[in-house]
Design a protein around this motif. Sequence first.
Motif, PDB file in Angstrom:
ATOM      1  N   ILE A   5       3.605   8.290   3.546  1.00 40.00           N
ATOM      2  CA  ILE A   5       4.705   8.526   4.490  1.00 40.00           C
ATOM      3  C   ILE A   5       4.454   9.802   5.290  1.00 40.00           C
ATOM      4  CG2 ILE A   5       6.303   9.879   3.067  1.00 40.00           C
ATOM      5  CD1 ILE A   5       7.466   6.899   5.013  1.00 40.00           C
ATOM      6  N   HIS A   6       3.753  10.764   4.691  1.00 38.99           N
ATOM      7  CA  HIS A   6       3.478  12.030   5.378  1.00 38.99           C
ATOM      8  C   HIS A   6       2.403  11.893   6.448  1.00 38.99           C
ATOM      9  CE1 HIS A   6       6.118  14.066   2.634  1.00 38.99           C
ATOM     10  NE2 HIS A   6       5.436  13.604   1.588  1.00 38.99           N
ATOM     11  N   THR A   7       1.665  10.790   6.422  1.00 37.39           N
ATOM     12  CA  THR A   7       0.620  10.575   7.421  1.00 37.39           C
ATOM     13  C   THR A   7       1.144   9.812   8.633  1.00 37.39           C
ATOM     14  OG1 THR A   7      -0.107   8.458   6.463  1.00 37.39           O
ATOM     15  CG2 THR A   7      -1.125  10.495   5.605  1.00 37.39           C
ATOM     16  N   ARG A   8       2.379   9.341   8.569  1.00 35.63           N
ATOM     17  CA  ARG A   8       2.944   8.537   9.656  1.00 35.63           C
ATOM     18  C   ARG A   8       3.441   9.440  10.789  1.00 35.63           C
ATOM     19  NH1 ARG A   8       0.889   4.614   6.755  1.00 35.63           N
ATOM     20  NH2 ARG A   8       2.279   3.398   5.473  1.00 35.63           N
ATOM     21  N   THR A   9       3.313   8.940  12.002  1.00 35.96           N
ATOM     22  CA  THR A   9       3.847   9.644  13.159  1.00 35.96           C
ATOM     23  C   THR A   9       5.322   9.294  13.290  1.00 35.96           C
ATOM     24  OG1 THR A   9       1.707   9.455  14.240  1.00 35.96           O
ATOM     25  CG2 THR A   9       3.585  10.011  15.632  1.00 35.96           C
ATOM     26  N   VAL A  10       6.141  10.336  13.408  1.00 31.69           N
ATOM     27  CA  VAL A  10       7.587  10.158  13.464  1.00 31.69           C
ATOM     28  C   VAL A  10       8.148  11.048  14.561  1.00 31.69           C
ATOM     29  CG1 VAL A  10       9.731  10.443  12.163  1.00 31.69           C
ATOM     30  CG2 VAL A  10       7.687   9.692  10.979  1.00 31.69           C
ATOM     31  N   ASN A  11       9.100  10.516  15.323  1.00 29.17           N
ATOM     32  CA  ASN A  11       9.833  11.332  16.295  1.00 29.17           C
ATOM     33  C   ASN A  11      11.299  11.296  15.913  1.00 29.17           C
ATOM     34  OD1 ASN A  11      10.910  12.708  18.494  1.00 29.17           O
ATOM     35  ND2 ASN A  11      11.014  10.852  19.720  1.00 29.17           N
ATOM     36  N   LEU A  12      11.802  12.418  15.431  1.00 30.09           N
ATOM     37  CA  LEU A  12      13.213  12.531  15.059  1.00 30.09           C
ATOM     38  C   LEU A  12      13.992  13.386  16.052  1.00 30.09           C
ATOM     39  CD1 LEU A  12      12.825  13.014  11.196  1.00 30.09           C
ATOM     40  CD2 LEU A  12      13.379  10.913  12.444  1.00 30.09           C
ATOM     41  N   THR A  13      13.362  13.805  17.129  1.00 33.58           N
ATOM     42  CA  THR A  13      14.014  14.628  18.143  1.00 33.58           C
ATOM     43  C   THR A  13      14.550  13.739  19.261  1.00 33.58           C
ATOM     44  OG1 THR A  13      12.407  16.368  17.667  1.00 33.58           O
ATOM     45  CG2 THR A  13      13.712  16.599  19.687  1.00 33.58           C
ATOM     46  N   PRO A  14      15.872  13.641  19.377  1.00 39.44           N
ATOM     47  CA  PRO A  14      16.442  12.792  20.431  1.00 39.44           C
ATOM     48  C   PRO A  14      15.981  13.222  21.828  1.00 39.44           C
ATOM     49  CG  PRO A  14      18.136  13.443  18.869  1.00 39.44           C
ATOM     50  CD  PRO A  14      16.908  14.244  18.543  1.00 39.44           C
ATOM     51  N   PHE A  15      15.694  12.256  22.646  1.00 44.11           N
ATOM     52  CA  PHE A  15      15.297  12.393  24.047  1.00 44.11           C
ATOM     53  C   PHE A  15      13.898  12.989  24.248  1.00 44.11           C
ATOM     54  CE2 PHE A  15      19.945  12.469  24.032  1.00 44.11           C
ATOM     55  CZ  PHE A  15      20.189  11.356  24.821  1.00 44.11           C
ATOM     56  N   GLN A  16      13.156  13.243  23.195  1.00 42.92           N
ATOM     57  CA  GLN A  16      11.815  13.813  23.341  1.00 42.92           C
ATOM     58  C   GLN A  16      10.890  12.860  24.087  1.00 42.92           C
ATOM     59  OE1 GLN A  16      10.002  15.615  19.856  1.00 42.92           O
ATOM     60  NE2 GLN A  16       8.014  14.787  20.443  1.00 42.92           N
ATOM     61  N   GLU A  17      10.762  11.640  23.605  1.00 36.92           N
ATOM     62  CA  GLU A  17       9.886  10.662  24.252  1.00 36.92           C
ATOM     63  C   GLU A  17      10.487  10.159  25.560  1.00 36.92           C
ATOM     64  OE1 GLU A  17       6.712   9.722  23.436  1.00 36.92           O
ATOM     65  OE2 GLU A  17       6.917  11.370  22.017  1.00 36.92           O
ATOM     66  N   ILE A  18      11.796  10.046  25.606  1.00 36.24           N
ATOM     67  CA  ILE A  18      12.448   9.591  26.841  1.00 36.24           C
ATOM     68  C   ILE A  18      12.151  10.581  27.964  1.00 36.24           C
ATOM     69  CG2 ILE A  18      14.675   9.209  27.974  1.00 36.24           C
ATOM     70  CD1 ILE A  18      15.712   8.138  25.267  1.00 36.24           C
ATOM     71  N   SER A  19      12.334  11.877  27.700  1.00 30.42           N
ATOM     72  CA  SER A  19      12.083  12.868  28.760  1.00 30.42           C
ATOM     73  C   SER A  19      10.595  12.948  29.091  1.00 30.42           C
ATOM     74  CB  SER A  19      12.638  14.241  28.367  1.00 30.42           C
ATOM     75  OG  SER A  19      11.917  14.791  27.308  1.00 30.42           O
ATOM     76  N   ARG A  20       9.739  12.821  28.097  1.00 30.32           N
ATOM     77  CA  ARG A  20       8.296  12.827  28.364  1.00 30.32           C
ATOM     78  C   ARG A  20       7.921  11.643  29.249  1.00 30.32           C
ATOM     79  NH1 ARG A  20       5.219  12.921  23.185  1.00 30.32           N
ATOM     80  NH2 ARG A  20       5.946  15.058  23.203  1.00 30.32           N
ATOM     81  N   ASP A  21       8.425  10.459  28.912  1.00 28.14           N
ATOM     82  CA  ASP A  21       8.132   9.279  29.728  1.00 28.14           C
ATOM     83  C   ASP A  21       8.742   9.412  31.123  1.00 28.14           C
ATOM     84  OD1 ASP A  21       6.724   8.155  27.664  1.00 28.14           O
ATOM     85  OD2 ASP A  21       8.286   6.721  27.102  1.00 28.14           O
ATOM     86  N   TRP A  22       9.953   9.918  31.195  1.00 28.83           N
ATOM     87  CA  TRP A  22      10.642  10.060  32.485  1.00 28.83           C
ATOM     88  C   TRP A  22       9.869  11.028  33.396  1.00 28.83           C
ATOM     89  CZ3 TRP A  22      14.240   7.377  34.853  1.00 28.83           C
ATOM     90  CH2 TRP A  22      14.838   7.913  35.991  1.00 28.83           C
ATOM     91  N   ASN A  23       9.414  12.131  32.818  1.00 24.63           N
ATOM     92  CA  ASN A  23       8.693  13.136  33.602  1.00 24.63           C
ATOM     93  C   ASN A  23       7.299  12.680  34.017  1.00 24.63           C
ATOM     94  OD1 ASN A  23      10.788  15.007  33.564  1.00 24.63           O
ATOM     95  ND2 ASN A  23      10.124  15.848  31.616  1.00 24.63           N
TER      96      ASN A  23
ATOM     97  N   ALA B 279       0.838  -1.199   0.000  1.00 25.18           N
ATOM     98  CA  ALA B 279       0.000   0.000   0.000  1.00 25.18           C
ATOM     99  C   ALA B 279       0.871   1.246   0.000  1.00 25.18           C
ATOM    100  CB  ALA B 279      -0.923  -0.002   1.220  1.00 25.18           C
ATOM    101  N   PHE B 280       1.950   1.204   0.772  1.00 19.39           N
ATOM    102  CA  PHE B 280       2.879   2.346   0.792  1.00 19.39           C
ATOM    103  C   PHE B 280       3.536   2.534  -0.575  1.00 19.39           C
ATOM    104  CE2 PHE B 280       7.374   3.504   1.073  1.00 19.39           C
ATOM    105  CZ  PHE B 280       7.243   4.847   1.427  1.00 19.39           C
ATOM    106  N   LEU B 281       3.924   1.427  -1.223  1.00 13.72           N
ATOM    107  CA  LEU B 281       4.565   1.533  -2.534  1.00 13.72           C
ATOM    108  C   LEU B 281       3.623   2.121  -3.585  1.00 13.72           C
ATOM    109  CD1 LEU B 281       6.661  -1.760  -2.771  1.00 13.72           C
ATOM    110  CD2 LEU B 281       7.480   0.565  -2.359  1.00 13.72           C
ATOM    111  N   HIS B 282       2.341   1.788  -3.474  1.00 12.44           N
ATOM    112  CA  HIS B 282       1.360   2.326  -4.411  1.00 12.44           C
ATOM    113  C   HIS B 282       0.986   3.777  -4.101  1.00 12.44           C
ATOM    114  CE1 HIS B 282       0.727  -2.009  -5.307  1.00 12.44           C
ATOM    115  NE2 HIS B 282       0.717  -1.509  -6.535  1.00 12.44           N
TER     116      HIS B 282
END
Length: 183
Positions: free
Chosen positions: A53-71, A45-48
């Motif tokens: 790809i623009h609808t996918r959730t992506v985290n490219l910011t290092p430590f963003q989720e780690i700090s959110r989870d930690w806090n 489906a992605f190939l077609h």
Amino acid sequence: MRQRKFTHKILWIATLMIYLYLLTKLILFKGGSVDFEIVRVQFMAFLHQPDLIHTRTVNLTPFQEISRDWNSLSLHRPGTAIHLVGNVLAFIPMGVFIPVLMGYKWLSGANVFLLSLLLSLGYEVTQLLTGMGIFDVDDLMLNTLGGLIGYIMFTMVIGMKQLLVGGESRVAKKNYNAKESHV
């Protein structure tokens, strides 16, 4: 002796395959039944429609989720601790499999780092392309850390075994010769 070594290696490889299957089940299928047809269909489906790809959730910011989870760690939100600790724990076995199967070379730590990172990257890219999860750079870091922790634990166990059971010392020893005079 050679047959025993071969059997030992086959058992390690079989255990690695089981581990990778369970890891795939956990990461891609969130613990549900493994169906690679779903992965194929999602990827096709992605190939077609590459714009997906623009609808996918992506985290490219290092430590963003780690700090959110930690806090947000608390007894009322155990999912955050599971995310943090689970990503590390899931890859600890890689720190054992790699040196055992590749031999205990002095570059084993670098191999563990690289292969843990590449395996994690493979899962993250698969999640991105199929939409079966979220591409998260923090997962890459936590998974790789898990592999390195496994390697450190493995080397500590091997070191303790050599201390307790004995083994060749890396310190040069002088052989005693009774015929030489000793003063």
